[in-house]
Every structure is written in structure tokens, then in C-alpha cells.
Design a protein around this motif. Structure first.
Motif, PDB file in Angstrom:
ATOM      1  N   HIS A 120      -7.387   9.625  -5.202  1.00  0.00           N
ATOM      2  CA  HIS A 120      -7.695   8.338  -4.421  1.00  0.00           C
ATOM      3  C   HIS A 120      -9.286   8.182  -4.511  1.00  0.00           C
ATOM      4  O   HIS A 120      -9.656   6.972  -4.012  1.00  0.00           O
ATOM      5  CB  HIS A 120      -7.030   8.336  -3.211  1.00  0.00           C
ATOM      6  CG  HIS A 120      -5.732   8.296  -3.110  1.00  0.00           C
ATOM      7  ND1 HIS A 120      -5.000   7.563  -3.861  1.00  0.00           N
ATOM      8  CD2 HIS A 120      -4.638   8.993  -2.061  1.00  0.00           C
ATOM      9  CE1 HIS A 120      -3.732   7.598  -3.647  1.00  0.00           C
ATOM     10  NE2 HIS A 120      -3.578   8.550  -2.559  1.00  0.00           N
TER      11      HIS A 120
ATOM     12  N   LEU B 126      -4.607  -2.428   1.129  1.00  0.00           N
ATOM     13  CA  LEU B 126      -5.343  -2.133   2.379  1.00  0.00           C
ATOM     14  C   LEU B 126      -6.164  -3.127   2.577  1.00  0.00           C
ATOM     15  O   LEU B 126      -6.582  -3.489   3.924  1.00  0.00           O
ATOM     16  CB  LEU B 126      -5.891  -0.587   2.175  1.00  0.00           C
ATOM     17  CG  LEU B 126      -4.876   0.496   2.658  1.00  0.00           C
ATOM     18  CD1 LEU B 126      -5.613   1.756   2.335  1.00  0.00           C
ATOM     19  CD2 LEU B 126      -4.470   0.613   3.726  1.00  0.00           C
TER      20      LEU B 126
ATOM     21  N   SER C 194      -3.001   4.036  -7.278  1.00  0.00           N
ATOM     22  CA  SER C 194      -3.937   4.131  -6.160  1.00  0.00           C
ATOM     23  C   SER C 194      -4.780   3.014  -5.862  1.00  0.00           C
ATOM     24  O   SER C 194      -5.140   2.486  -4.740  1.00  0.00           O
ATOM     25  CB  SER C 194      -4.809   5.460  -6.427  1.00  0.00           C
ATOM     26  OG  SER C 194      -5.766   5.714  -5.245  1.00  0.00           O
TER      27      SER C 194
ATOM     28  N   ASP D 105     -12.186   4.554   6.037  1.00  0.00           N
ATOM     29  CA  ASP D 105     -11.547   5.821   5.739  1.00  0.00           C
ATOM     30  C   ASP D 105     -12.486   7.312   6.004  1.00  0.00           C
ATOM     31  O   ASP D 105     -11.670   8.184   5.936  1.00  0.00           O
ATOM     32  CB  ASP D 105     -10.942   5.678   4.165  1.00  0.00           C
ATOM     33  CG  ASP D 105      -9.926   6.714   3.996  1.00  0.00           C
ATOM     34  OD1 ASP D 105      -8.799   6.759   4.719  1.00  0.00           O
ATOM     35  OD2 ASP D 105      -9.962   7.555   3.284  1.00  0.00           O
TER      36      ASP D 105
ATOM     37  N   TRP E  74       1.115   3.886  -3.386  1.00  0.00           N
ATOM     38  CA  TRP E  74       0.618   5.445  -3.245  1.00  0.00           C
ATOM     39  C   TRP E  74       1.863   6.256  -3.359  1.00  0.00           C
ATOM     40  O   TRP E  74       1.540   7.541  -3.797  1.00  0.00           O
ATOM     41  CB  TRP E  74      -0.049   5.507  -1.804  1.00  0.00           C
ATOM     42  CG  TRP E  74      -1.644   4.986  -2.021  1.00  0.00           C
ATOM     43  CD1 TRP E  74      -2.059   4.207  -2.970  1.00  0.00           C
ATOM     44  CD2 TRP E  74      -2.690   5.213  -1.184  1.00  0.00           C
ATOM     45  NE1 TRP E  74      -3.353   3.875  -2.616  1.00  0.00           N
ATOM     46  CE2 TRP E  74      -3.812   4.745  -1.667  1.00  0.00           C
ATOM     47  CE3 TRP E  74      -2.698   6.010  -0.103  1.00  0.00           C
ATOM     48  CZ2 TRP E  74      -5.086   4.802  -0.858  1.00  0.00           C
ATOM     49  CZ3 TRP E  74      -3.891   6.178   0.669  1.00  0.00           C
ATOM     50  CH2 TRP E  74      -5.258   5.456   0.347  1.00  0.00           C
TER      51      TRP E  74
ATOM     52  N   THR F  92     -11.332   4.099  -4.611  1.00  0.00           N
ATOM     53  CA  THR F  92     -12.050   3.823  -3.379  1.00  0.00           C
ATOM     54  C   THR F  92     -13.745   3.852  -3.613  1.00  0.00           C
ATOM     55  O   THR F  92     -14.318   2.934  -3.071  1.00  0.00           O
ATOM     56  CB  THR F  92     -11.766   4.848  -2.297  1.00  0.00           C
ATOM     57  OG1 THR F  92     -12.444   4.412  -1.151  1.00  0.00           O
ATOM     58  CG2 THR F  92     -12.329   6.243  -2.582  1.00  0.00           C
TER      59      THR F  92
ATOM     60  N   TRP G 147       0.913  -1.183  -0.043  1.00  0.00           N
ATOM     61  CA  TRP G 147       0.046   0.067   0.050  1.00  0.00           C
ATOM     62  C   TRP G 147       0.726   1.232   0.008  1.00  0.00           C
ATOM     63  O   TRP G 147       0.679   2.121  -0.833  1.00  0.00           O
ATOM     64  CB  TRP G 147      -0.844  -0.110   1.220  1.00  0.00           C
ATOM     65  CG  TRP G 147      -1.526   1.276   1.523  1.00  0.00           C
ATOM     66  CD1 TRP G 147      -2.397   2.030   0.717  1.00  0.00           C
ATOM     67  CD2 TRP G 147      -1.020   2.147   2.673  1.00  0.00           C
ATOM     68  NE1 TRP G 147      -2.353   3.242   1.688  1.00  0.00           N
ATOM     69  CE2 TRP G 147      -1.662   3.352   2.770  1.00  0.00           C
ATOM     70  CE3 TRP G 147      -0.159   1.751   3.950  1.00  0.00           C
ATOM     71  CZ2 TRP G 147      -1.733   4.275   3.822  1.00  0.00           C
ATOM     72  CZ3 TRP G 147      -0.355   2.662   4.856  1.00  0.00           C
ATOM     73  CH2 TRP G 147      -0.956   4.097   5.101  1.00  0.00           C
TER      74      TRP G 147
ATOM     75  N   TRP H 172      -5.197   0.623  -2.238  1.00  0.00           N
ATOM     76  CA  TRP H 172      -6.447   0.362  -1.827  1.00  0.00           C
ATOM     77  C   TRP H 172      -6.841  -1.138  -1.688  1.00  0.00           C
ATOM     78  O   TRP H 172      -7.511  -1.472  -0.905  1.00  0.00           O
ATOM     79  CB  TRP H 172      -7.875   0.885  -2.671  1.00  0.00           C
ATOM     80  CG  TRP H 172      -8.047   2.452  -2.365  1.00  0.00           C
ATOM     81  CD1 TRP H 172      -8.040   3.279  -3.598  1.00  0.00           C
ATOM     82  CD2 TRP H 172      -8.457   3.042  -1.155  1.00  0.00           C
ATOM     83  NE1 TRP H 172      -8.248   4.580  -2.879  1.00  0.00           N
ATOM     84  CE2 TRP H 172      -8.525   4.213  -1.391  1.00  0.00           C
ATOM     85  CE3 TRP H 172      -8.489   2.398   0.167  1.00  0.00           C
ATOM     86  CZ2 TRP H 172      -8.948   5.516  -0.484  1.00  0.00           C
ATOM     87  CZ3 TRP H 172      -8.969   3.288   1.276  1.00  0.00           C
ATOM     88  CH2 TRP H 172      -9.054   4.897   0.952  1.00  0.00           C
TER      89      TRP H 172
ATOM     90  N   PRO I 257     -13.018   1.606   2.492  1.00  0.00           N
ATOM     91  CA  PRO I 257     -13.466   3.082   2.211  1.00  0.00           C
ATOM     92  C   PRO I 257     -14.390   3.480   3.157  1.00  0.00           C
ATOM     93  O   PRO I 257     -14.155   4.816   3.376  1.00  0.00           O
ATOM     94  CB  PRO I 257     -14.011   2.760   0.832  1.00  0.00           C
ATOM     95  CG  PRO I 257     -13.397   1.359   0.302  1.00  0.00           C
ATOM     96  CD  PRO I 257     -13.137   0.515   1.694  1.00  0.00           C
TER      97      PRO I 257
END
Length: 338
Positions: free
Chosen positions: A130, A248, A241, A276, A59, A134, A55, A245, A273
Motif C-alpha cells: 500500500h 478513498l 491497492s 492515514d 484492497w 499512496t 475501496w 486509494w 495519505p
């Protein structure tokens, strides 16, 4: 342009975040969380660490691509160091990315020897990009959950939020881009007197001329336009990106698996998401809020005990919040003292 982080605000915010974080696990039951953590399987924990590394690197590469759109050629390792510093800024300042962007912009401008406006445009562009993956992953996860689980009130709120964002964000981006010159003129008119007034009130800061303020604001919008006009690099940045995700989501799934909690993989596409969103809370990096949202959502879709789910969330956040904060703090220190 020079910018100093308000150390007192950062310290107070971080302490408040730690208190919120502790409150969440106190309400869940510290003993039950610790008991579950003792049963964590090491090979899954290594997988969590690897996913978190993927991750961060993904990014960081997205940041490198955006810098390339501005004509800034930076090596992979240097870009990763800069992104780690930006992650630290987001994790220790209130309101997450919104609060961390000024400090992140300073780190980028220092590391690249570019104007502060370019640094701000870079981190703002990365954060905006991002949203594309997401929302896509969130909708995919929501669609899967909708076919498998009867929605209670909690999941109805989650579904409504994701669907609203899926409409509002693309429409907002389209309207903002097509009216960018009008927005730029409005920002110049609104901010120029504010900047001059603040500068007048600070004896150590010289009052800038109107045209100097205007040039800086226009420079920011010009940088945003350069990034937005390079479609090939935009697609590549969004791709990195999206990989981040997915990493993650994989980290959360492996954290759950390490404690024997079995949930469909696509459920984490919704959970990450949504969790987040709590990063916009006033605590640094959404500390406390992210954990609460993730625990609430996962308990709603899993038969596992709340203590076990909470322990899994703690493992996930240790790899994706606490570790990057420590590493990023070192990176930020190197950049600012260089």
C-alpha cells in the motif's frame, strides 16, 4: 501457533479513541458540525458509500492476489470477508495496522488453514504494498497544491513529511530486500531467546526448541520472499491497492461536495495519505488523530468553515472507518468461531 487478542487492551484503546474522536469535534463545535450535516445532499452520500465499497473490494482483491503468490487459491467473496475481518482488527487495536497485524494474521491463518507465519507474511506484504501507490498519489497531490496555494507553516510540515517518506520508504525497501538473508539471521538470533524466555514464564505454554523457533521465523521470511519474487502478481496487487486509494480520495471529495465544499479533486490525493499517517497513533485506527489531520489540512486549502469541513470528514470516516468496523467485526466473528 495460537494467538489471543488482549480484550482489555482493545476495549481501553477503543474507548480512548472514541474520547479523542469526541474531543476533536467538541473543539470544532458540535452544533456547527450538526448544522452542516443537516444540509448534506443524499445523492452525494450514496456516492460516498459506493466509493467506500470500491475501496474495501479493491484492497480485498489485493489480499487475494498476495495469497495467490503463496499458492492459496481463494474465491473473491471469501477474500473480501477475510479482508473485512483484517480491517476490523486494524480499527479496534491500538497503533492501527501495526497493532492489528497479529490479529489479522490469525484471521488469515484460520480462514485459509495455513500456518500463522504465512498469515503474518500475507498481511505484512499487503500493508507494505500500500505504500507504493499512496506515496505516488501523495506526491501528485502535493505537486498540484504547490502550484495553486501559498504554503503556510502547516502545509510546509505536510510537504516535508511527504517528501521525506518518498525518499525513506523506497530506500528502506531496497536495503531491506537486498539484505533480507542477513536480516533473517539477525531476527532469528534476537527473537529465539526472547520467545523461549516468554514461554518459560507462562505455565500453560510449552517451551519450544531453538530449531522450532528458527523454523517459524524462517517460514515467515520465506513467505515474504515468495510474494516479493512474483512480479506479475505484485504489479496486480499494487494496481488494486492504487484503485483503493483513489476510491478513498473520491469518498472524501464526495463527502465535501455533499456539503457544498468545492475543492480540486487532486487535493484529496494529498489529504487521504497524510491523514492515514495518523493511523499509527496509539488510538485504534488512528481514531481522533485521522480526523484532526484531515480537518487541519482541508481547512488550510479550502475557504469553507471549519464546522462544514469537519462534517464532511465525519461523513467520510463514517463510510471508511465505522461501517467497515461493524461489517468486519461480523466477518472476524465468523472466521474465529468457524
Amino acid at each position: 501457533m495460537q494467538l489471543k487478542a488482549d480484550t482489555r487492551t482493545v476495549v481501553v484503546g477503543f474507548v480512548g479513541g472514541c474520547l479523542a474522536f469526541g474531543l476533536v469535534f467538541w473543539l470544532v463545535g458540535v452544533d456547527s458540525v450538526l448544522s452542516a450535516l443537516r444540509d448534506a445532499r443524499p445523492r452525494y452520500l450514496l456516492g460516498v458509500l459506493l466509493a467506500a465499497t470500491v475501496w474495501l473490494c479493491s484492497w480485498g482483491l489485493s489480499l487475494r492476489v498476495v495469497l495467490g503468490s503463496l499458492g492459496e487459491r481463494r474465491g473473491v467473496f471469501e477474500s473480501l470477508v477475510v479482508f473485512a475481518g483484517a480491517t476490523f482488527a486494524n480499527n479496534v487495536t491500538p497503533f492501527g495496522q501495526a497493532g492489528g497485524e497479529p490479529l489479522s494474521a490469525l484471521l488469515i491463518s484460520r480462514a485459509t488453514d495455513r500456518d500463522y507465519e504465512d498469515g503474518l507474511a500475507t498481511i505484512a506484504s499487503v500493508d507494505a504494498l500500500h505504500f507504493v501507490p499512496t506515496l505516488t498519489l501523495g506526491l501528485l497531490g502535493l505537486g498540484f497544491v504547490a502550484t495553486r496555494i501559498t504554503f503556510g507553516q502547516r502545509l510546509e510540515y505536510v510537504a516535508a513529511t511527504v517528501l521525506a517518506l518518498a525518499v525513506v520508504v523506497p530506500v528502506g525497501v531496497y536495503v531491506g530486500w537486498t539484505n533480507r538473508y542477513r536480516i533473517e539471521r539477525a531476527v532469528v538470533r534476537a527473537l529465539t531467546p526472547v520467545v523461549r524466555t516468554v514461554a518459560n514464564a507462562l505455565p500453560v505454554v510449552s517451551t519450544p526448541a531453538d530449531d522450532a523457533v528458527e523454523r517459524r521465523i524462517e517460514g515467515f521470511f520465506e513467505s515474504i520472499e515468495r510474494v516479493g519474487s512474483d512480479r506479475r502478481r505484485l504489479a496486480l496487487a499494487v494496481g488494486f491497492s492504487a484503485l483503493g486509494w483513489v476510491a478513498l480520495a473520491t469518498s472524501l471529495w464526495l463527502a465535501l461536495a455533499s456539503l457544498g465544499v468545492s475543492v480540486p479533486y487532486l487535493v484529496t490525493f494529498l489529504a487521504v495519505p497524510v491523514g492515514d499517517l495518523a493511523a499509527l497513533a496509539p488510538t485504534p485506527g488512528g481514531l481522533g488523530g485521522v480526523e484532526a489531520l484531515l480537518i487541519g489540512l482541508l481547512v488550510a486549502v479550502s475557504p469553507a468553515a471549519v464546522g462544514t469541513v469537519s462534517a464532511a470528514v465525519l461523513i467520510h470516516r463514517a463510510a471508511t472507518y465505522w461501517l467497515p468496523t461493524v461489517v468486519g467485526g461480523g466477518a472476524a466473528s465468523v472466521i474465529l468461531t468457524d
